[in-house]
Design a protein around this motif. Structure first.
Motif, PDB file in Angstrom:
ATOM      1  N   ARG A 120       8.051  -0.307 -62.496  1.00 13.52           N
ATOM      2  CA  ARG A 120       8.758   0.195 -63.677  1.00 13.52           C
ATOM      3  C   ARG A 120      10.118   0.750 -63.291  1.00 13.52           C
ATOM      4  O   ARG A 120      11.103   0.578 -64.014  1.00 13.52           O
ATOM      5  CB  ARG A 120       7.917   1.285 -64.354  1.00 13.52           C
ATOM      6  N   ARG A 146       3.168  -3.528 -66.971  1.00 17.48           N
ATOM      7  CA  ARG A 146       2.679  -3.176 -68.291  1.00 17.48           C
ATOM      8  C   ARG A 146       1.425  -2.313 -68.250  1.00 17.48           C
ATOM      9  O   ARG A 146       1.179  -1.533 -69.169  1.00 17.48           O
ATOM     10  CB  ARG A 146       2.385  -4.454 -69.086  1.00 17.48           C
ATOM     11  N   ASN A 147       0.659  -2.453 -67.217  1.00 20.81           N
ATOM     12  CA  ASN A 147      -0.642  -1.806 -67.201  1.00 20.81           C
ATOM     13  C   ASN A 147      -0.540  -0.357 -66.764  1.00 20.81           C
ATOM     14  O   ASN A 147      -0.439  -0.069 -65.573  1.00 20.81           O
ATOM     15  CB  ASN A 147      -1.584  -2.570 -66.271  1.00 20.81           C
ATOM     16  N   THR A 148      -0.606   0.523 -67.736  1.00 20.98           N
ATOM     17  CA  THR A 148      -0.553   1.944 -67.415  1.00 20.98           C
ATOM     18  C   THR A 148      -1.813   2.367 -66.674  1.00 20.98           C
ATOM     19  O   THR A 148      -1.754   2.967 -65.605  1.00 20.98           O
ATOM     20  CB  THR A 148      -0.410   2.777 -68.699  1.00 20.98           C
ATOM     21  N   ARG A 149      -2.924   2.066 -67.283  1.00 14.98           N
ATOM     22  CA  ARG A 149      -4.199   2.357 -66.636  1.00 14.98           C
ATOM     23  C   ARG A 149      -4.645   1.128 -65.864  1.00 14.98           C
ATOM     24  O   ARG A 149      -4.075   0.050 -65.982  1.00 14.98           O
ATOM     25  CB  ARG A 149      -5.250   2.734 -67.693  1.00 14.98           C
TER      26      ARG A 149
END
Lengths: 279, 279
Positions: B178, B250-253
């Motif tokens: 990010r 994209r994958n926060t978790r």
DNA sequence: CGATCGTTTGACGGTGCTCAATCACCGTGG
DNA sequence: CCACGGTGATTGAGCACCGTCAAACGATCG
């Protein structure tokens, strides 16, 4: 467990923050009301007419403005509490901060014209509305508004820095401690007791703000309580040892302190900090 | 021990209060230069005289303003790169962000009159100086300056939100991804290639910004490179698969994606995201 | 060419995330 | 009045991930 402070309501009933005189309940508000709330010396700048100020009222859970939508106004919180958050593409909600009376909302949308964040009322709230189209002209007529905007935005900027302060700590209990200290200082800045907190947000919101799972928030509350620093009952928090809490919150990284060479006060409450990891 | 936290006294080394000697260097800059840099239509607002603007020049490592000291001015970056940071009481440095041309610095000090943060030049840099004492008057004479301040502060506010975006991710590699995307977009906003990055900051600074140890930054660089998303050579980064990188970020978790029901583009680069954890 | 700083890589131990189950609280309606 | 469902808060168990410590490596500059 811990039904300790069940019976200890402040005013018996749940009379919400009485605060500011209730004079502006019904009558349309004016620019001078806003400036007075912001602590601007209104007499010094009171030059022109006292422009009427529109107000938006929201119920708990209502959204003041939505992420991704075009920005039409900035807002000054008049009463109540808001959470500011960003929703990632995967649906994860990151809480950026909590705002109360006097705080500005929505200003981060000025640059791009789109709201990069969203504000949701945590209780029944109200906010002054300053349309972006009017912002410059109003500022020209009333320099006090420019001052108010500057101060409020500066505070908002510093508030985002507080978020970083919290996230900087590695241990979850330290993060929670720092958050509680922030809330405590905000209470103090309003002239209220810095030891009694009525948290308006859920554990999940706190966890999002702290960057930890909401279960970890619960565990951390328990840990701080068992350390004798707090008493917790649901969203009611009483800080029993504020100095000890601050001392505990000091350690960003895990215990490396040698207690020397720092201008920090001597560890007279070393008992608390020795409990950085307990049980 | 812990050479990291050297206690970092404010005047630790260099001359602290050297406050820009007003040696208006070669070619004294003007208000119109600043407004042009900020993208303000200068002709439309060019009403009065073109006020001279003082400029401060700094070498790599110099401090623009110190944390905790009284605020005397706000700054607009004219050239170079800065890191904005807060030093906690235990000496831990939390980087709040990186600023480049057009960014405003020091505005978070307006409210309280003290700098809650500090700005350090990462390379030879220069910045326009707007004294706080002059800010209001200048704004009255030149409305374009108010617009410039508003836009810059709004961007700064949004930038602090980007910090939260990064911290929101749990996996270190996602945080780094990010961050790189942010840098890439900044390059694009300057009209440069979004694939070639010359990072001006150290791994330690990146780690502080991301909220991870600097060793983990190294490991994450390696992981992203081995996934075929990047090529890394010291502080030179080439993004080989920008879409894949965005998809990965994209994958926060941790991996919960089922690849359905999301408006996200088809997983044609699913290979990358399948490698969220690679050994 | 040596010194210093920044970067990389390794091994190990711990903390917090995930996944669940349970409890507490509350307004609804039987 | 109590069963009912829903939300929020708490507690437990297991394991992966990252922080810490340590050392080797590399770059930059005097």
């Amino acid at each position: 467990m811990s039904q300790v402070l069940q019976a200890r309501q402040v005013g018996g009933r749940c009379d919400p923050p009485v605060w500011f005189p209730l004079k502006d309940q019904i009558q349309p508000s004016r620019m001078s009301d806003l400036l007075q709330m912001m602590g601007i010396d209104v007499d010094a700048h009171a030059t022109e007419v006292d422009t009427p100020m529109p107000i938006r009222r929201l119920r708990a859970g209502d959204t003041l403005f939505h992420q991704g939508l075009p920005a039409q106004a900035v807002y000054f919180v008049r009463a109540g509490t808001f959470k500011v958050l960003r929703t990632a593409e995967d649906g994860y909600e990151q809480v950026l901060g909590f705002s109360g009376r006097g705080d500005i909302l929505g200003f981060d949308a000025v640059a791009r014209g789109l709201h990069p964040s969203e504000a949701v009322a945590l209780e029944d709230s109200s906010a002054y509305v300053v349309l972006l189209a009017d912002l410059l002209a109003l500022g020209q007529d009333e320099p006090g508004l420019v001052v108010a905007v500057h101060h409020a935005v500066s505070r908002a900027l510093a508030g985002r820095g507080d978020l970083a302060d919290v996230m900087a700590a590695v241990a979850a209990e330290v993060r929670l401690a720092r958050f509680l200290i922030q809330m405590s200082q905000r209470m103090a800045s309003f002239g209220q007791s810095p030891r009694r907190l009525r948290l308006r947000m859920s554990r999940r919101d706190i966890g999002s703000y702290l960057g930890v799972a909401h279960e970890t928030v619960s565990r951390s509350f328990r840990a701080l309580a068992e350390a004798g620093l707090l008493e917790v009952s649901n969203r009611e928090v009483e800080i029993r040892n504020l100095e000890g809490l601050k001392d505990f919150a000091r350690n960003t990284r895990r215990q490396v302190d040698d207690g020397s060479a720092t201008c920090a006060p001597p560890p007279k409450v070393a008992a608390a900090r020795a409990t950085a990891r307990l049980s």
